[in-house]
Design a protein around this motif. Structure first.
Motif: not given
Length: 108
Positions: A27-32, A88-95
C-alpha cells in the motif's frame, strides 16, 4: 481451505507437502493519513487509520495465500507467518508491505 499458524492440524493428517506459498500486499502512504498519524504521534494514542490498513492487508495476504494454494490443489496452508515492513520510495514517501508465507498441504 484451512489456514493455520501451526505446523499441524488437529485430527487432520497431512498426506503431501506441496510447497511454500507466499503473498505480498503493498500500500502507498496517504498524505492525509500521514498528517493525522503525525498528530497522534505528538499527542499520543493509537493510529487507527494505519491499524485498519494493516488489518485489511493481512486479510488480503491470507486470501492470496489461499488462492495460490488452491492452484496447487491444496486442502490447507499451515505454518503461516505474516510480516510487515516499509519500502522507501524516495525522500517523500514509503510503501507499506505486508507479506504472508505458509506451506500448502494435501490432507490425508
Amino acid at each position: 481451505m484451512l489456514v493455520s499458524t501451526t505446523d499441524t492440524l488437529q485430527n487432520q493428517p497431512i498426506a503431501t507437502y506441496l510447497g511454500i506459498v507466499t503473498a505480498e500486499v503493498v500500500y502507498g502512504t496517504n498524505v492525509l493519513r500521514d498528517f493525522f498519524a503525525g498528530i497522534r504521534d505528538t499527542i499520543g494514542g493509537r493510529t487507527g487509520s494505519y491499524e485498519r490498513v494493516f488489518e485489511k492487508g493481512q486479510q488480503k495476504a491470507i486470501e492470496e495465500l489461499k488462492q495460490r494454494a488452491q492452484k496447487l490443489n491444496a486442502d490447507a496452508v499451515i505454518g503461516i507467518e505474516i510480516d510487515t515492513g516499509t519500502i522507501s520510495v524516495d525522500d517523500k514517501g514509503v510503501l507499506l508491505l505486508i507479506t504472508a508465507t505458509g506451506t500448502a498441504v494435501k490432507l490425508g
